[in-house]
Write a protein that holds these residues in place. Sequence first.
Motif, short mmCIF file in Angstrom:
data_model
loop_
_atom_site.label_atom_id
_atom_site.label_comp_id
_atom_site.label_asym_id
_atom_site.label_seq_id
_atom_site.Cartn_x
_atom_site.Cartn_y
_atom_site.Cartn_z
N GLU A 152 -37.55 6.31 -39.64
CA GLU A 152 -38.34 7.23 -38.82
C GLU A 152 -37.48 8.16 -37.97
N ILE A 153 -36.42 7.63 -37.35
CA ILE A 153 -35.66 8.45 -36.39
C ILE A 153 -34.52 9.23 -37.03
N LEU A 154 -34.08 8.85 -38.22
CA LEU A 154 -32.99 9.57 -38.88
C LEU A 154 -33.57 10.65 -39.79
N ALA A 155 -33.06 11.86 -39.65
CA ALA A 155 -33.54 12.99 -40.47
C ALA A 155 -33.12 12.77 -41.93
N PRO A 156 -33.83 13.40 -42.86
CA PRO A 156 -33.50 13.24 -44.29
C PRO A 156 -32.05 13.59 -44.61
N ASP A 157 -31.48 14.58 -43.92
CA ASP A 157 -30.09 15.00 -44.21
C ASP A 157 -29.09 14.41 -43.21
N PHE A 158 -29.46 13.29 -42.57
CA PHE A 158 -28.61 12.61 -41.59
C PHE A 158 -27.24 12.27 -42.19
N ILE A 159 -26.21 12.46 -41.38
CA ILE A 159 -24.84 12.07 -41.73
C ILE A 159 -24.28 11.24 -40.58
N HIS A 160 -23.68 10.10 -40.90
CA HIS A 160 -23.05 9.24 -39.91
C HIS A 160 -21.55 9.19 -40.20
N VAL A 161 -20.77 9.72 -39.27
CA VAL A 161 -19.31 9.70 -39.39
C VAL A 161 -18.83 8.41 -38.73
N VAL A 162 -18.21 7.53 -39.52
CA VAL A 162 -17.75 6.25 -38.98
C VAL A 162 -16.23 6.23 -38.84
N SER A 163 -15.75 5.33 -37.99
CA SER A 163 -14.33 5.31 -37.64
C SER A 163 -13.41 4.98 -38.82
N GLN A 164 -13.95 4.47 -39.91
CA GLN A 164 -13.14 4.19 -41.09
C GLN A 164 -12.86 5.46 -41.90
N GLY A 165 -13.38 6.58 -41.43
CA GLY A 165 -13.15 7.85 -42.11
C GLY A 165 -14.15 8.14 -43.21
N ALA A 166 -15.31 7.51 -43.14
CA ALA A 166 -16.34 7.72 -44.16
C ALA A 166 -17.50 8.51 -43.57
N PHE A 167 -18.24 9.17 -44.46
CA PHE A 167 -19.44 9.90 -44.09
C PHE A 167 -20.60 9.24 -44.81
N LEU A 168 -21.51 8.61 -44.05
CA LEU A 168 -22.63 7.90 -44.64
C LEU A 168 -23.88 8.77 -44.61
N THR A 169 -24.61 8.79 -45.72
CA THR A 169 -25.90 9.47 -45.76
C THR A 169 -26.93 8.58 -45.06
#
Length: 161
Positions: free
Chosen positions: A60-77
Amino acid sequence: MLKMGVRFFCLAAVLFFSYTSLASSFLNKKKQGASGDKEQIVKIEKDWLQNLHKRSLLDEILAPDFIHVVSQGAFLTKAQHINWAVKHAEPKGYKQKFDTLFVRIYGIIAIASGIVETFNQNDVSIRKSAFTDVFLKQNGRWQVINAQENLIPLKWQIKVR
């Protein structure tokens, strides 16, 4: 001629005061809206923190095109973030709280930044992380479009107030 000048002056005064009254009313409504928006963002952040691993809330709270940048250097959809979060819940008895939370509103964009502290089942602080979440308001609803968090190494943790 003097009558014409007085009429013009009166008309100008009425228009001026009408304009300033409308402008003041508009600015007050903008301030009230921003305040309500800020409260909504704080509520979403608190709900998220208390339900980090709950698929329905995340969806519900994350938009369809949400991106999460994590400290391991990855970009999660959005899908990757939700799947990871659901599978990796904290151990029972762990809890998290905001050490700091700042919210800024820029029209239809909001930015939440802060520090989250995690406690184990013995209520001992075991980790802190700094985060920034970016929100977009669409169709009257705020959703997170971007998130980034970084673990704060214990030796670097300071209390600034």
